[in-house]
Write a protein that holds these residues in place. Structure first.
Motif, PDB file in Angstrom:
ATOM      1  N   LEU A 285       0.824  -1.210   0.000  1.00  0.00           N
ATOM      2  CA  LEU A 285       0.000   0.000   0.000  1.00  0.00           C
ATOM      3  C   LEU A 285       0.859   1.262   0.000  1.00  0.00           C
ATOM      4  O   LEU A 285       0.573   2.228  -0.699  1.00  0.00           O
ATOM      5  N   ILE A 286       1.930   1.247   0.799  1.00  0.00           N
ATOM      6  CA  ILE A 286       2.811   2.416   0.849  1.00  0.00           C
ATOM      7  C   ILE A 286       3.477   2.646  -0.497  1.00  0.00           C
ATOM      8  O   ILE A 286       3.565   3.776  -0.988  1.00  0.00           O
ATOM      9  N   LEU A 287       3.951   1.565  -1.131  1.00  0.00           N
ATOM     10  CA  LEU A 287       4.580   1.706  -2.443  1.00  0.00           C
ATOM     11  C   LEU A 287       3.579   2.194  -3.482  1.00  0.00           C
ATOM     12  O   LEU A 287       3.914   3.020  -4.351  1.00  0.00           O
ATOM     13  N   ALA A 288       2.339   1.692  -3.395  1.00  0.00           N
ATOM     14  CA  ALA A 288       1.317   2.136  -4.337  1.00  0.00           C
ATOM     15  C   ALA A 288       1.010   3.619  -4.157  1.00  0.00           C
ATOM     16  O   ALA A 288       0.870   4.366  -5.136  1.00  0.00           O
ATOM     17  N   PHE A 289       0.923   4.062  -2.894  1.00  0.00           N
ATOM     18  CA  PHE A 289       0.645   5.479  -2.631  1.00  0.00           C
ATOM     19  C   PHE A 289       1.801   6.346  -3.094  1.00  0.00           C
ATOM     20  O   PHE A 289       1.596   7.435  -3.659  1.00  0.00           O
ATOM     21  N   ALA A 290       3.037   5.875  -2.872  1.00  0.00           N
ATOM     22  CA  ALA A 290       4.204   6.639  -3.331  1.00  0.00           C
ATOM     23  C   ALA A 290       4.222   6.743  -4.852  1.00  0.00           C
ATOM     24  O   ALA A 290       4.514   7.807  -5.415  1.00  0.00           O
ATOM     25  N   ALA A 291       3.896   5.629  -5.527  1.00  0.00           N
ATOM     26  CA  ALA A 291       3.858   5.663  -6.986  1.00  0.00           C
ATOM     27  C   ALA A 291       2.774   6.611  -7.483  1.00  0.00           C
ATOM     28  O   ALA A 291       2.958   7.343  -8.464  1.00  0.00           O
ATOM     29  N   TYR A 292       1.625   6.614  -6.783  1.00  0.00           N
ATOM     30  CA  TYR A 292       0.539   7.531  -7.153  1.00  0.00           C
ATOM     31  C   TYR A 292       0.982   8.984  -7.031  1.00  0.00           C
ATOM     32  O   TYR A 292       0.713   9.805  -7.913  1.00  0.00           O
ATOM     33  N   LEU A 293       1.675   9.328  -5.931  1.00  0.00           N
ATOM     34  CA  LEU A 293       2.136  10.705  -5.745  1.00  0.00           C
ATOM     35  C   LEU A 293       3.162  11.102  -6.805  1.00  0.00           C
ATOM     36  O   LEU A 293       3.096  12.187  -7.381  1.00  0.00           O
ATOM     37  N   VAL A 294       4.122  10.208  -7.057  1.00  0.00           N
ATOM     38  CA  VAL A 294       5.182  10.535  -8.016  1.00  0.00           C
ATOM     39  C   VAL A 294       4.620  10.690  -9.428  1.00  0.00           C
ATOM     40  O   VAL A 294       4.898  11.674 -10.125  1.00  0.00           O
ATOM     41  N   LEU A 295       3.799   9.721  -9.856  1.00  0.00           N
ATOM     42  CA  LEU A 295       3.238   9.787 -11.198  1.00  0.00           C
ATOM     43  C   LEU A 295       2.278  10.971 -11.346  1.00  0.00           C
ATOM     44  O   LEU A 295       2.251  11.638 -12.390  1.00  0.00           O
ATOM     45  N   GLY A 296       1.473  11.216 -10.288  1.00  0.00           N
ATOM     46  CA  GLY A 296       0.556  12.347 -10.347  1.00  0.00           C
ATOM     47  C   GLY A 296       1.268  13.679 -10.399  1.00  0.00           C
ATOM     48  O   GLY A 296       0.876  14.590 -11.136  1.00  0.00           O
ATOM     49  N   ALA A 297       2.358  13.813  -9.606  1.00  0.00           N
ATOM     50  CA  ALA A 297       3.130  15.054  -9.629  1.00  0.00           C
ATOM     51  C   ALA A 297       3.786  15.268 -10.985  1.00  0.00           C
ATOM     52  O   ALA A 297       3.813  16.390 -11.512  1.00  0.00           O
ATOM     53  N   TYR A 298       4.288  14.204 -11.561  1.00  0.00           N
ATOM     54  CA  TYR A 298       4.905  14.322 -12.887  1.00  0.00           C
ATOM     55  C   TYR A 298       3.876  14.718 -13.935  1.00  0.00           C
ATOM     56  O   TYR A 298       4.148  15.541 -14.812  1.00  0.00           O
ATOM     57  N   TYR A 299       2.682  14.135 -13.820  1.00  0.00           N
ATOM     58  CA  TYR A 299       1.625  14.478 -14.786  1.00  0.00           C
ATOM     59  C   TYR A 299       1.237  15.951 -14.662  1.00  0.00           C
ATOM     60  O   TYR A 299       1.087  16.655 -15.672  1.00  0.00           O
ATOM     61  N   ASN A 300       1.064  16.429 -13.415  1.00  0.00           N
ATOM     62  CA  ASN A 300       0.694  17.841 -13.219  1.00  0.00           C
ATOM     63  C   ASN A 300       1.797  18.774 -13.706  1.00  0.00           C
ATOM     64  O   ASN A 300       1.515  19.851 -14.250  1.00  0.00           O
TER      65      ASN A 300
END
Length: 295
Positions: free
Chosen positions: A231-246
């Motif tokens: 779950l932690i890795l999934a949340f970290a991936a979500y933050l990183v990918l989302g920040a890159y997209y924005n």
């Protein structure tokens, strides 16, 4: 139930898809073959056989010679061979690979066949206890070769119980099935119930009941830890990918890089509403008939 409803209504669809994908990946990984086999009232630990094995056989076909090279790894995928072109070796995710090289004097060697005999994605391991001689039969499966064929590839290991380890033997390759015979002490196995007794020798003799109660707890704790790690890795991936997209799409900076920022701002208030609702539900209602009032 209320929190689950709030999350399902509030979380963006792309984040839910990411979490579902990662959870599916975890289940696939958990179901993978880990070199521990239990069948027919026996247990086998094949981890001592986890190293990569390379077997060869030579077939004379004048004026050339055919050399079959069988590489396999029981517990994990094969690694790519250094210095070998990609089209002359099996792709990643392969457990057993067969290469056939044509050799002729005064000419360069030619790799004429590269066959993925067993693939992790469709491994479908099959086990069977061998009684005479004692051991274990283990079969891995692979895709059809060539792809237009209807017959799938497979590799069958005859693991024979022996006092001393011997080199595995490439017995045959017929009708898409490779046969390997391997004499090793790891193939002797143990009967159900023997392994826990061996583990108790390294622990203080405080009583068998205490040890038996602790092992399931440790197993559950390890599983929960792995779940939260995912779950932690999934949340970290979500933050990183989302920040890159924005950043790449909107040129966001600073706090604006956080994906779905407005949603995360509302999370504390949603949790507060959930806690308030639960407290109001659990708190006993005061009776409206509290007694007579003096006039």
């Amino acid at each position: 139930m209320i929190l689950r409803h709030i999350i399902s209504q509030s979380l963006p669809s792309n984040m839910l898809s990411l979490l579902l994908l990662l959870s599916t990946t975890v289940f696939v990984m958990a179901a993978d073959f880990d070199c521990h086999v239990a069948t027919g009232g026996m247990n086998w630990d094949l981890t001592p056989l986890k190293s990569t094995q390379t077997l060869t056989r030579t077939r004379e076909s004048p004026p050339t010679t055919m050399v079959d090279e069988l590489r396999f790894k029981l517990c994990k995928d094969l690694k790519s061979m250094k210095g070998v072109p990609d089209d002359e070796q099996c792709e990643s995710g392969t457990r057993a690979c067969l290469r056939t090289t044509n050799k002729k004097t005064s000419l360069d060697d030619r790799v004429i066949a590269v066959i993925p005999i067993a693939s992790t994605s469709i491994l479908e391991p099959e086990y069977a206890k061998l009684d005479s001689p004692k051991g274990l039969s283990l079969t891995f499966h692979g895709s059809p070769y060539p792809s237009s064929s209807e017959d799938s590839q497979s590799i069958k290991f005859s693991l024979l119980c022996a006092d001393a380890a011997e080199e595995p033997k490439f017995v045959s390759y017929e009708n898409g099935t490779a046969h390997v015979e391997w004499s090793t002490p790891s193939a002797c196995g143990s009967q159900d119930g023997e392994s826990p007794q061996e583990d108790d020798e390294d622990t203080p003799a405080d009583g068998g009941g205490g040890d038996s109660d602790e092992k399931p707890t440790q197993s559950v704790g390890s599983g929960l830890g792995f779940f939260f790690l995912v779950l932690i890795l999934a949340f970290a991936a979500y933050l990183v990918l989302g920040a890159y997209y924005n950043y790449s799409t909107y040129g966001a900076r600073g706090v604006d890089l956080i994906p779905h920022r407005d949603f995360w701002r509302e999370v504390p208030y949603m949790l507060q509403d959930v806690v308030s609702h639960l407290c109001s539900t659990v708190r006993p209602r005061q009776s409206s008939r509290g007694g007579y009032i003096a006039v």
